[in-house]
Scaffold this active site. Sequence first.
Site, PDB file in Angstrom:
ATOM      1  N   ARG A  62       0.825  -1.228   0.000  1.00 49.38           N
ATOM      2  CA  ARG A  62       0.000   0.000   0.000  1.00 49.38           C
ATOM      3  C   ARG A  62       0.851   1.265   0.000  1.00 49.38           C
ATOM      4  NH1 ARG A  62      -5.588  -1.010   1.089  1.00 49.38           N
ATOM      5  NH2 ARG A  62      -5.836  -3.146   1.793  1.00 49.38           N
ATOM      6  N   MET A  87     -12.983   2.818  -2.257  1.00 51.58           N
ATOM      7  CA  MET A  87     -13.104   1.595  -1.458  1.00 51.58           C
ATOM      8  C   MET A  87     -11.760   0.974  -1.080  1.00 51.58           C
ATOM      9  SD  MET A  87     -16.311   1.578  -0.994  1.00 51.58           S
ATOM     10  CE  MET A  87     -16.918   0.001  -0.430  1.00 51.58           C
ATOM     11  N   HIS A 106     -19.835   8.283   4.242  1.00 45.65           N
ATOM     12  CA  HIS A 106     -20.020   6.876   4.600  1.00 45.65           C
ATOM     13  C   HIS A 106     -21.516   6.617   4.751  1.00 45.65           C
ATOM     14  CE1 HIS A 106     -18.977   2.975   6.218  1.00 45.65           C
ATOM     15  NE2 HIS A 106     -19.872   3.167   7.166  1.00 45.65           N
ATOM     16  N   GLU A 140      -8.003   5.960  11.595  1.00 43.20           N
ATOM     17  CA  GLU A 140      -8.890   4.822  11.857  1.00 43.20           C
ATOM     18  C   GLU A 140     -10.002   4.792  10.811  1.00 43.20           C
ATOM     19  OE1 GLU A 140      -7.889   2.672  14.016  1.00 43.20           O
ATOM     20  OE2 GLU A 140      -6.278   4.074  14.500  1.00 43.20           O
ATOM     21  N   LEU A 141     -10.377   3.580  10.375  1.00 45.82           N
ATOM     22  CA  LEU A 141     -11.387   3.423   9.321  1.00 45.82           C
ATOM     23  C   LEU A 141     -12.732   4.006   9.751  1.00 45.82           C
ATOM     24  CD1 LEU A 141     -12.051   2.116   6.537  1.00 45.82           C
ATOM     25  CD2 LEU A 141     -12.837   0.128   7.825  1.00 45.82           C
ATOM     26  N   ASP A 142     -13.290   4.887   8.909  1.00 45.70           N
ATOM     27  CA  ASP A 142     -14.617   5.466   9.131  1.00 45.70           C
ATOM     28  C   ASP A 142     -14.743   6.119  10.507  1.00 45.70           C
ATOM     29  OD1 ASP A 142     -15.360   4.674   6.595  1.00 45.70           O
ATOM     30  OD2 ASP A 142     -16.023   2.713   7.276  1.00 45.70           O
ATOM     31  N   GLN A 170     -30.029  11.357   0.027  1.00 44.02           N
ATOM     32  CA  GLN A 170     -29.564  12.278   1.080  1.00 44.02           C
ATOM     33  C   GLN A 170     -28.063  12.549   0.962  1.00 44.02           C
ATOM     34  OE1 GLN A 170     -31.694  13.950   3.065  1.00 44.02           O
ATOM     35  NE2 GLN A 170     -33.143  12.918   1.721  1.00 44.02           N
ATOM     36  N   GLU A 171     -27.300  11.547   0.528  1.00 46.62           N
ATOM     37  CA  GLU A 171     -25.860  11.764   0.342  1.00 46.62           C
ATOM     38  C   GLU A 171     -25.619  12.907  -0.637  1.00 46.62           C
ATOM     39  OE1 GLU A 171     -23.357   8.302  -0.267  1.00 46.62           O
ATOM     40  OE2 GLU A 171     -24.851   6.990   0.630  1.00 46.62           O
TER      41      GLU A 171
HETATM   42  C1  GAR Z   1     -22.075   5.734  -1.527  1.00 45.71           C
HETATM   43  O1  GAR Z   1     -23.244   5.180  -0.947  1.00 45.71           O
HETATM   44  C2  GAR Z   1     -21.047   6.013  -0.457  1.00 45.71           C
HETATM   45  O2  GAR Z   1     -21.613   6.442   0.746  1.00 45.71           O
HETATM   46  C3  GAR Z   1     -20.438   4.651  -0.310  1.00 45.71           C
HETATM   47  O3  GAR Z   1     -20.341   4.119  -1.594  1.00 45.71           O
HETATM   48  C4  GAR Z   1     -21.357   4.689  -2.398  1.00 45.71           C
HETATM   49  C5  GAR Z   1     -20.689   5.330  -3.593  1.00 45.71           C
HETATM   50  O4  GAR Z   1     -21.633   5.773  -4.504  1.00 45.71           O
HETATM   51  N1  GAR Z   1     -19.157   4.746   0.303  1.00 45.71           N
HETATM   52  C6  GAR Z   1     -18.617   3.771   1.024  1.00 45.71           C
HETATM   53  O5  GAR Z   1     -19.175   2.723   1.231  1.00 45.71           O
HETATM   54  C7  GAR Z   1     -17.233   4.120   1.557  1.00 45.71           C
HETATM   55  N2  GAR Z   1     -16.737   3.060   2.363  1.00 45.71           N
HETATM   56  P1  GAR Z   1     -21.187   6.743  -5.672  1.00 45.71           P
HETATM   57  O6  GAR Z   1     -19.918   6.153  -6.278  1.00 45.71           O
HETATM   58  O7  GAR Z   1     -22.350   6.699  -6.634  1.00 45.71           O
HETATM   59  O8  GAR Z   1     -20.934   8.092  -5.087  1.00 45.71           O
END
Ligand code: GAR
Length: 193
Positions: A62, A87, A106, A140-142, A170-171
């Site tokens: 990494r 990811m 997240h 730390e993750l998330d 909502q995102e």
């Molecule tokens: C979204 O739901 C985001 O919150 C999630 O992946 C999706 C990406 O959608 N993120 C994670 O799970 C991060 N660990 P998008 O590529 O259409 O924005």
Amino acid sequence: MGIFLSGGGSNMRALVADMTGDHPARPALVFSNNADAGGIAWAKGQGIATAVVDHRPFGNDRPAFEAAINAVLAPHALDIICLAGFMRVLTKGFVSGWQGRMINIHPSLLPKYRGLNTHTRALAAGDCEAGCTVHEVTAELDEGPLLGQARVPVEAGDTPADLAARVLVQEHILYPMVLRRFAAGDKTPIYLR
Ligand code: GAR
């Protein structure tokens, strides 16, 4: 600013769509570890610079992967990185170099459900609400200081896909709102119902 994505890139598109007019940031680079990510082709079409570093040739190394990422980022002099469905887990070394300047979305109400399969886990737990969180990225993750959270109801008969779709709406509202504030230096959390 730079946007790191993998997958569909719908959050990246929502951020870019908002970065006009008096918005304090502009999209400088869209980056992915996957050349086939839909968002890369879309960003090119918008005239936004793109970069891809495939993680696979680096195997488990990494730090080498991340050194290659930093090398492609450097000429763009980015102020902020927004992770949007990225990811790959980033190492402490990479994260510390961007501390205070890297944010993530997240798909859960953190601190609940760090990691993967958040919607499946929320349904299995019988939660009556779900949502998404924007936070500063720390080692730390998330985890990391919370910048915003949006909540949605869980409805009877929801599948994980139903819930994911409701949260994703909502995102696309929350993340641009948070970025506007964050890019202006305001880290006050935003809470959306
Ligand atoms: C979204 O739901 C985001 O919150 C999630 O992946 C999706 C990406 O959608 N993120 C994670 O799970 C991060 N660990 P998008 O590529 O259409 O924005």
